[in-house]
Design an enzyme around this catalytic site. Sequence first.
Site, PDB file in Angstrom:
ATOM      1  N   PRO A 288      21.371   5.221  14.918  1.00  0.00           N
ATOM      2  CA  PRO A 288      20.806   4.344  13.443  1.00  0.00           C
ATOM      3  C   PRO A 288      19.310   5.415  13.289  1.00  0.00           C
ATOM      4  O   PRO A 288      17.888   5.748  14.229  1.00  0.00           O
ATOM      5  CB  PRO A 288      20.621   3.324  14.176  1.00  0.00           C
ATOM      6  CG  PRO A 288      21.757   3.262  15.222  1.00  0.00           C
ATOM      7  CD  PRO A 288      20.964   4.323  15.744  1.00  0.00           C
ATOM      8  N   CYS A 289      18.414   5.136  12.193  1.00  0.00           N
ATOM      9  CA  CYS A 289      17.178   5.517  11.637  1.00  0.00           C
ATOM     10  C   CYS A 289      16.423   4.486  12.039  1.00  0.00           C
ATOM     11  O   CYS A 289      16.495   3.069  11.366  1.00  0.00           O
ATOM     12  CB  CYS A 289      17.071   6.027  10.000  1.00  0.00           C
ATOM     13  SG  CYS A 289      15.863   6.300   9.638  1.00  0.00           S
ATOM     14  N   GLN A 290      15.403   4.739  13.171  1.00  0.00           N
ATOM     15  CA  GLN A 290      14.157   3.395  13.698  1.00  0.00           C
ATOM     16  C   GLN A 290      12.800   4.612  13.108  1.00  0.00           C
ATOM     17  O   GLN A 290      12.760   6.055  13.489  1.00  0.00           O
ATOM     18  CB  GLN A 290      14.834   2.859  14.659  1.00  0.00           C
ATOM     19  CG  GLN A 290      15.474   2.954  14.757  1.00  0.00           C
ATOM     20  CD  GLN A 290      16.228   2.285  16.105  1.00  0.00           C
ATOM     21  OE1 GLN A 290      16.451   3.203  17.232  1.00  0.00           O
ATOM     22  NE2 GLN A 290      15.768   0.640  16.210  1.00  0.00           N
TER      23      GLN A 290
ATOM     24  N   HIS B 245      12.367   9.015   5.632  1.00  0.00           N
ATOM     25  CA  HIS B 245      11.780   7.759   5.982  1.00  0.00           C
ATOM     26  C   HIS B 245      10.519   7.976   7.095  1.00  0.00           C
ATOM     27  O   HIS B 245       9.836   8.397   7.487  1.00  0.00           O
ATOM     28  CB  HIS B 245      12.870   7.710   7.475  1.00  0.00           C
ATOM     29  CG  HIS B 245      13.104   6.425   7.789  1.00  0.00           C
ATOM     30  ND1 HIS B 245      11.938   5.653   9.026  1.00  0.00           N
ATOM     31  CD2 HIS B 245      13.353   4.885   7.650  1.00  0.00           C
ATOM     32  CE1 HIS B 245      12.506   5.280   9.148  1.00  0.00           C
ATOM     33  NE2 HIS B 245      13.191   4.255   8.935  1.00  0.00           N
TER      34      HIS B 245
END
Length: 415
Positions: A142-144, A189
């Site tokens: 997941p992108c965090q 992001h």
Amino acid sequence: MKKVYTISEVASLLGKSKETLRRWDKSGKLCALREPMSNYRYYKKEQLSFFEEFNNHQIQDSIDIKPQGDYNVLELFAGAGGLAIGLEQAGLKCAALNEIDHWAAETLRFNRPHWNVLEGDIREISFSGLRGKVDVVTGGFPCQAFSYAGKKLGLQDARGTLFYEFARAVQETSPAICIGENVRGLLNHDGGKTLKGMISILDEIGYRVIDPKVLKAIYYKVPQKRERLILVGVRKDIEIDFEYPQPTKATYTLKDALKKGELFNEDVPLSPGAKYPVSKKKILELVPPGGYWRDLPLDLQKEYMQKSFFLGGGKTGIARRISWDEPSLTLTCSPAQKQTERCHPEETRPFTVREYARIQTFPDNWKFAGPVSSQYKQIGNAVPVNLAKAIGESIVKFLNEKRLIEQSEKSLIAI
């Protein structure tokens, strides 16, 4: 080779909606040509040659690449197995898979009883026992966002994120190559800092990163407008560059997904599926194949869209009925959720579980465990199998080259 293209064909090739092409026509960005009598709109090949997507469409299919040895993969965040199946089809062997979702893990175990499925939280699992036993580590982490400070981000700075766990697994197993996949949004992001931090961390643990690339699934035998960002790290002692898979010549539509043809040798099997509420069904019954909320009467547009009606952007995925002759929009985890409709072209309903799986190019014999809502989620989160196979073939090509160099070096030493 074709010299002229219809608006539907160009929309499919460029991954745009017909509404976008109409706006481009009005603004002069890409002007359609018109037949004098019928006002039929079309485009010439020369007009489209400036678009990378169109040029990709002209590339010939590549020859299958076979592994020259046993290459083993550790897959993290494995989900329902979309990536794993594709890598398997490319000739890679699954050493172990980690997945925290119970029903997804059950799916993996049911379909491949011989796979080593490590169900549980990745933060509680050590992978050091696989050191020297895997050639590849993959994972759709997941992108965090990171707490990014200073010029360089280190592994310890990423603690608490799941990318840290991905990098830790790579560090513990020391594969020749690691492959991370994520949504396209990772590129921007946190202003690009998240991706920059990931690259910095892989560099710290001994991996040089090949320029990340967004792969459009539609160019890899997937009847869906889905995009995945691929992040590749090659161990620094290996002086070989990974080459991303080349786009294929053909593109496929919803008809190719659900009907007997090139992709599947029979029509899609029957299966359970979600239903629309009565109010939504009444709206979608008014939308033609290939249409969306803009095709509704103006009063219903305002009623259905509410405040969104007055905001900018095309919102072409809302109240959308997919047509047979176009690829599906990107599937979501819930087929009937508000304002991300993917309506069947003829029947006013969401796609069924098996239709979802077909659009993601899962084989029909791949069964999904758990309640229907979980099955949709597993499929919607997956990497399309055919895209995964293309990535797998590129990995095999890389590992074959590595193996050939190592064999040549051993021969020289023996002499």
